[in-house]
Scaffold this active site. Structure first.
Site, PDB file in Angstrom:
ATOM      1  N   HIS A  93      38.937  14.167 136.861  1.00 52.32           N
ATOM      2  CA  HIS A  93      38.126  15.049 137.714  1.00 52.32           C
ATOM      3  C   HIS A  93      36.650  14.935 137.358  1.00 52.32           C
ATOM      4  O   HIS A  93      36.303  14.412 136.298  1.00 52.32           O
ATOM      5  CB  HIS A  93      38.588  16.502 137.612  1.00 52.32           C
ATOM      6  CG  HIS A  93      38.436  17.139 136.259  1.00 52.32           C
ATOM      7  ND1 HIS A  93      39.372  17.011 135.254  1.00 52.32           N
ATOM      8  CD2 HIS A  93      37.436  17.910 135.753  1.00 52.32           C
ATOM      9  CE1 HIS A  93      38.958  17.682 134.202  1.00 52.32           C
ATOM     10  NE2 HIS A  93      37.784  18.232 134.457  1.00 52.32           N
ATOM     11  N   GLU A 151      35.865  19.928 139.989  1.00 50.77           N
ATOM     12  CA  GLU A 151      35.769  21.209 139.265  1.00 50.77           C
ATOM     13  C   GLU A 151      34.363  21.744 139.426  1.00 50.77           C
ATOM     14  O   GLU A 151      33.387  20.987 139.345  1.00 50.77           O
ATOM     15  CB  GLU A 151      36.091  20.990 137.784  1.00 50.77           C
ATOM     16  CG  GLU A 151      36.006  22.238 136.918  1.00 50.77           C
ATOM     17  CD  GLU A 151      36.288  21.992 135.456  1.00 50.77           C
ATOM     18  OE1 GLU A 151      36.730  20.882 135.091  1.00 50.77           O
ATOM     19  OE2 GLU A 151      36.059  22.920 134.660  1.00 50.77           O
ATOM     20  N   HIS A 153      30.661  17.394 133.288  1.00 46.47           N
ATOM     21  CA  HIS A 153      31.542  16.466 132.561  1.00 46.47           C
ATOM     22  C   HIS A 153      32.417  15.662 133.521  1.00 46.47           C
ATOM     23  O   HIS A 153      32.594  16.025 134.682  1.00 46.47           O
ATOM     24  CB  HIS A 153      32.417  17.195 131.535  1.00 46.47           C
ATOM     25  CG  HIS A 153      33.392  18.191 132.077  1.00 46.47           C
ATOM     26  ND1 HIS A 153      33.113  19.553 132.156  1.00 46.47           N
ATOM     27  CD2 HIS A 153      34.650  18.037 132.572  1.00 46.47           C
ATOM     28  CE1 HIS A 153      34.172  20.173 132.655  1.00 46.47           C
ATOM     29  NE2 HIS A 153      35.112  19.303 132.926  1.00 46.47           N
TER      30      HIS A 153
HETATM   31  C1  LIG Z   1      39.978  24.295 133.147  1.00 43.71           C
HETATM   32  C2  LIG Z   1      39.929  23.708 131.788  1.00 43.71           C
HETATM   33  C3  LIG Z   1      39.196  22.382 131.729  1.00 43.71           C
HETATM   34  C4  LIG Z   1      37.712  22.610 132.004  1.00 43.71           C
HETATM   35  O1  LIG Z   1      36.996  21.640 132.288  1.00 43.71           O
HETATM   36  O2  LIG Z   1      37.290  23.767 131.836  1.00 43.71           O
HETATM   37  C5  LIG Z   1      39.783  21.384 132.718  1.00 43.71           C
HETATM   38  O3  LIG Z   1      39.129  20.667 133.436  1.00 43.71           O
HETATM   39  S1  LIG Z   1      41.488  21.380 132.743  1.00 43.71           S
HETATM   40  C6  LIG Z   1      41.948  20.048 133.898  1.00 43.71           C
HETATM   41  C7  LIG Z   1      43.393  20.189 134.265  1.00 43.71           C
HETATM   42  N1  LIG Z   1      43.584  21.247 135.257  1.00 43.71           N
HETATM   43  C8  LIG Z   1      43.695  20.937 136.561  1.00 43.71           C
HETATM   44  O4  LIG Z   1      43.700  19.784 136.961  1.00 43.71           O
HETATM   45  C9  LIG Z   1      43.843  22.116 137.514  1.00 43.71           C
HETATM   46  C10 LIG Z   1      43.621  21.669 138.948  1.00 43.71           C
HETATM   47  N2  LIG Z   1      44.650  20.695 139.351  1.00 43.71           N
HETATM   48  C11 LIG Z   1      45.652  21.062 140.204  1.00 43.71           C
HETATM   49  O5  LIG Z   1      45.737  22.173 140.702  1.00 43.71           O
HETATM   50  C12 LIG Z   1      46.679  19.978 140.544  1.00 43.71           C
HETATM   51  O6  LIG Z   1      46.626  18.960 139.553  1.00 43.71           O
HETATM   52  C13 LIG Z   1      46.440  19.316 141.940  1.00 43.71           C
HETATM   53  C14 LIG Z   1      46.585  20.373 143.032  1.00 43.71           C
HETATM   54  C15 LIG Z   1      45.099  18.640 142.029  1.00 43.71           C
HETATM   55  C16 LIG Z   1      47.511  18.251 142.141  1.00 43.71           C
HETATM   56  O7  LIG Z   1      48.736  18.901 141.971  1.00 43.71           O
HETATM   57  P1  LIG Z   1      50.060  18.029 141.772  1.00 43.71           P
HETATM   58  O8  LIG Z   1      49.764  16.896 140.856  1.00 43.71           O
HETATM   59  O9  LIG Z   1      51.192  18.917 141.418  1.00 43.71           O
HETATM   60  O10 LIG Z   1      50.320  17.561 143.250  1.00 43.71           O
HETATM   61  P2  LIG Z   1      50.546  16.108 143.743  1.00 43.71           P
HETATM   62  O11 LIG Z   1      50.954  15.195 142.642  1.00 43.71           O
HETATM   63  O12 LIG Z   1      51.428  16.238 144.925  1.00 43.71           O
HETATM   64  O13 LIG Z   1      49.086  15.681 144.242  1.00 43.71           O
HETATM   65  C17 LIG Z   1      48.651  16.096 145.517  1.00 43.71           C
HETATM   66  C18 LIG Z   1      47.714  15.014 145.966  1.00 43.71           C
HETATM   67  O14 LIG Z   1      46.556  15.052 145.120  1.00 43.71           O
HETATM   68  C19 LIG Z   1      46.432  13.799 144.451  1.00 43.71           C
HETATM   69  N3  LIG Z   1      45.955  14.089 143.111  1.00 43.71           N
HETATM   70  C20 LIG Z   1      46.599  14.759 142.125  1.00 43.71           C
HETATM   71  N4  LIG Z   1      45.818  14.829 141.028  1.00 43.71           N
HETATM   72  C21 LIG Z   1      44.673  14.184 141.333  1.00 43.71           C
HETATM   73  C22 LIG Z   1      43.471  13.888 140.625  1.00 43.71           C
HETATM   74  N5  LIG Z   1      43.297  14.309 139.349  1.00 43.71           N
HETATM   75  N6  LIG Z   1      42.484  13.195 141.244  1.00 43.71           N
HETATM   76  C23 LIG Z   1      42.647  12.787 142.533  1.00 43.71           C
HETATM   77  N7  LIG Z   1      43.755  12.999 143.286  1.00 43.71           N
HETATM   78  C24 LIG Z   1      44.752  13.705 142.661  1.00 43.71           C
HETATM   79  C25 LIG Z   1      47.793  13.166 144.456  1.00 43.71           C
HETATM   80  O15 LIG Z   1      47.685  11.766 144.356  1.00 43.71           O
HETATM   81  C26 LIG Z   1      48.297  13.606 145.796  1.00 43.71           C
HETATM   82  O16 LIG Z   1      47.669  12.825 146.782  1.00 43.71           O
HETATM   83  P3  LIG Z   1      48.549  12.262 147.998  1.00 43.71           P
HETATM   84  O17 LIG Z   1      47.573  11.554 148.854  1.00 43.71           O
HETATM   85  O18 LIG Z   1      49.203  13.471 148.619  1.00 43.71           O
HETATM   86  O19 LIG Z   1      49.540  11.358 147.310  1.00 43.71           O
HETATM   87 CO   LIG Z   2      37.158  19.922 133.310  1.00 42.57          CO
END
Ligand SMILES: CC[C@H](C(=O)O)C(=O)SCCNC(=O)CCNC(=O)[C@H](O)C(C)(C)COP(=O)(O)OP(=O)(O)OC[C@H]1O[C@@H](n2cnc3c(N)ncnc32)[C@H](O)[C@@H]1OP(=O)(O)O
Ligand SMILES: [Co+2]
Length: 139
Positions: free
Chosen positions: A81, A130, A8
């Site tokens: 993602h 993911e 997905h």
């Molecule tokens: C699991 C259930 C369901 C499934 O399919 O089964 C799902 O998919 S649920 C989806 C939601 N859950 C998650 O996203 C869990 C994993 N995500 C995380 O752990 C955080 O969102 C993380 C670590 C990716 C980012 O954490 P946070 O936003 O608190 O940190 P920052 O804002 O400082 O970001 C750090 C850095 O990453 C870039 N970033 C954040 N989100 C994304 C993204 N979705 N895609 C690409 N890049 C992302 C952000 O811009 C920062 O980059 P930098 O260069 O440092 O500015």
């Molecule tokens: Co997902």
């Protein structure tokens, strides 16, 4: 490890209801699942079927939702993602760690009821990635 099927594309949205209307009325989606909550993952989820994969609409659920920071930066929502399937989640985790990529947490049950984990976007060319174990019945 070989690159598996794209299960997905995760799309974050401030409103699943508004996104359902968009995918149904503008994009012509004909198979849209019922939204459901995944409290353990901090999201409300709705799957939109396409002929070859799914769109996973995700809306924040609870204050600690990992999608809140994303929506603060992208208030209208957006591509969040990509999710690929693997036959064995633990072998895949060892593979990514062996490549020096940051696996975020331990495998936990995702929206399809099988174990998943995420790899940090900074180690994936800017794409939050993911990895999901393929449902057994799909083998
Ligand atoms: C699991 C259930 C369901 C499934 O399919 O089964 C799902 O998919 S649920 C989806 C939601 N859950 C998650 O996203 C869990 C994993 N995500 C995380 O752990 C955080 O969102 C993380 C670590 C990716 C980012 O954490 P946070 O936003 O608190 O940190 P920052 O804002 O400082 O970001 C750090 C850095 O990453 C870039 N970033 C954040 N989100 C994304 C993204 N979705 N895609 C690409 N890049 C992302 C952000 O811009 C920062 O980059 P930098 O260069 O440092 O500015
Ligand atoms: Co997902």
């Amino acid at each position: 490890m070989n690159l598996g099927r794209l299960n997905h594309v995760g799309v974050a949205t401030p409103s699943i209801e508004a996104s359902i209307a968009l995918y149904r009325d503008v994009l012509g989606a004909t198979a849209i699942g019922e939204p459901f909550d995944l409290p353990a993952q901090g999201v409300r989820v709705c799957f939109v079927d396409t002929p070859n994969t799914q769109i996973e609409l995700i809306e924040p659920l609870g204050d600690a939702s990992p999608t809140r920071a994303f929506l603060e930066k992208n208030p209208a929502g957006g591509q969040h993602h990509l999710c690929y399937e693997v036959p064995d989640i633990h072998a895949a985790k060892a593979w990514f760690e062996g490549k020096g990529a940051r696996v975020l947490g331990e495998p936990r049950i995702g929206a399809h009821g099988t174990p998943i984990f995420f790899v940090h976007p900074r180690d994936m060319g800017g794409v939050l990635t993911e990895i999901m174990e393929t449902p057994k019945e799909a083998h």
